[in-house]
Design an enzyme around this catalytic site. Structure first.
Site, mmCIF file in Angstrom:
data_model
loop_
_atom_site.group_PDB
_atom_site.id
_atom_site.type_symbol
_atom_site.label_atom_id
_atom_site.label_comp_id
_atom_site.label_asym_id
_atom_site.label_seq_id
_atom_site.Cartn_x
_atom_site.Cartn_y
_atom_site.Cartn_z
ATOM 1 C CD GLU A 137 -8.367 -7.903 4.712
ATOM 2 O OE1 GLU A 137 -7.021 -7.860 5.015
ATOM 3 O OE2 GLU A 137 -8.809 -8.164 3.563
ATOM 4 N NE ARG B 138 3.860 -4.089 2.509
ATOM 5 C CZ ARG B 138 3.405 -5.137 3.120
ATOM 6 N NH1 ARG B 138 3.889 -6.179 3.558
ATOM 7 N NH2 ARG B 138 1.863 -5.113 3.478
HETATM 8 P P1 AMP Z 1 -5.882 -0.582 4.570
HETATM 9 O O1 AMP Z 1 -5.688 0.174 6.177
HETATM 10 O O2 AMP Z 1 -7.111 -1.443 4.313
HETATM 11 O O3 AMP Z 1 -5.787 0.710 3.557
HETATM 12 O O4 AMP Z 1 -4.595 -1.502 4.342
HETATM 13 C C1 AMP Z 1 -3.536 -1.042 3.971
HETATM 14 C C2 AMP Z 1 -2.332 -1.640 4.434
HETATM 15 O O5 AMP Z 1 -2.438 -3.003 4.449
HETATM 16 C C3 AMP Z 1 -0.986 -1.217 3.890
HETATM 17 O O6 AMP Z 1 -0.012 -0.889 4.816
HETATM 18 C C4 AMP Z 1 -0.650 -2.586 3.004
HETATM 19 O O7 AMP Z 1 0.809 -2.786 3.266
HETATM 20 C C5 AMP Z 1 -1.452 -3.608 3.528
HETATM 21 N N1 AMP Z 1 -2.255 -4.113 2.562
HETATM 22 C C6 AMP Z 1 -3.626 -4.318 2.566
HETATM 23 N N2 AMP Z 1 -4.134 -4.916 1.527
HETATM 24 C C7 AMP Z 1 -2.934 -5.361 0.737
HETATM 25 C C8 AMP Z 1 -2.820 -6.241 -0.179
HETATM 26 N N3 AMP Z 1 -3.615 -6.736 -1.075
HETATM 27 N N4 AMP Z 1 -1.570 -6.323 -0.863
HETATM 28 C C9 AMP Z 1 -0.623 -5.981 -0.038
HETATM 29 N N5 AMP Z 1 -0.409 -5.351 1.030
HETATM 30 C C10 AMP Z 1 -2.027 -5.079 1.525
#
Ligand code: AMP
Length: 182
Positions: free
Chosen positions: A99, A62
Site C-alpha cells: 500500500e 503469518r
Molecule cells: P496483498 O499483497 O495486498 O494481497 O496483501 C496480503 C498480505 O498483507 C498478507 O500477507 C496479509 O497478512 C497482509 N494483509 C493485507 N491486508 C490485510 C488485512 N486487511 N488484514 C490482515 N492482514 C492483511
C-alpha cells in the site's frame, strides 16, 4: 458460501490498524482457539492434498503458522519465502508493491525445485494479491514451474481488493476458506 467452516467467529476485526481506514483481519484470535486452528489446518491440508501438491511454500510471516502444519501432515518439502536479508544462502528476489512503497521476498537458490513441481503457496490472507503473485513468480521465473501447477492457498480472502480474481486471471489456482465482502 463465504464461511462454510464457520471460522469467521474466531477472526477478530481490528479497525484502523495498522493505519486509518484499514480493517485488519486478525488471525491471532483464531490460532488462540485450538478447535478453530485445528479445523483450519485440517481443511488447508485437505485442499493441498486434493491439488496433488509436491511442495509447500509460504510467505513470511503469518503464512508460516499454517504452512508448517500442512507440510507436516503431508510430509512435503516446506520452502520459506522470506523478507530481504533473512535467508543465509544466495537467493532469488522478487519486488512488489505494498500500500505504501515497495518490498521484496526471497527464496534460496539452492532449494531443490523441479519444473514439474506442484506448489501450494500459503498465506493468511489475500488482499490485492501482490504478495502471493510475487511468490508465484519466484517459482515460474526461476524454476520454470507452470502457472497451472501453482495454487495460492489463503485462510482469508478480501475479494473486493481484487487479488483472488487477479491470481486466477494469471492462470494460477486459488483457494481460500473465509471471504469478507464489504
Ligand atoms: P496483498 O499483497 O495486498 O494481497 O496483501 C496480503 C498480505 O498483507 C498478507 O500477507 C496479509 O497478512 C497482509 N494483509 C493485507 N491486508 C490485510 C488485512 N486487511 N488484514 C490482515 N492482514 C492483511
Amino acid at each position: 458460501m463465504s464461511d462454510p467452516l464457520n471460522l469467521k467467529q474466531f477472526i477478530r476485526t481490528v479497525e484502523n490498524f495498522p493505519i486509518d481506514g484499514i480493517q485488519f483481519r486478525d488471525i491471532t484470535s483464531l490460532i488462540e482457539t485450538p478447535e478453530a486452528f485445528v479445523k483450519t489446518c485440517a481443511e488447508l491440508t485437505k485442499v493441498t492434498k486434493a491439488f496433488g501438491a509436491t511442495m509447500i511454500a509460504s510467505i513470511e510471516s503469518r503464512g508460516f503458522i499454517f504452512a508448517g502444519s500442512i507440510a507436516n501432515d503431508l510430509s512435503l518439502p516446506f520452502v520459506l519465502a522470506r523478507k530481504p536479508g533473512k535467508l543465509p544462502n544466495e537467493t532469488y528476489k522478487k519486488s512488489f508493491e505494498l500500500e505504501y512503497g515497495n518490498t521484496s521476498i526471497e527464496i534460496q537458490k539452492n532449494t531443490k525445485i523441479s519444473e514439474n513441481e506442484r506448489v501450494v503457496i500459503v498465506d493468511d490472507l489475500v488482499a490485492t494479491g501482490g504478495t502471493a503473485i510475487a511468490c508465484c513468480e519466484l517459482f515460474t521465473e526461476n524454476f520454470n514451474v507452470k502457472n497451472s501447477n501453482i495454487c495460492v492457498l489463503g485462510v482469508i480472502d478480501l475479494p473486493d481488493l481484487g487479488g483472488s480474481s487477479l491470481i486466477e486471471s494469471q492462470g494460477y489456482a486459488i483457494h481460500t476458506l473465509v471471504s469478507y465482502k464489504d
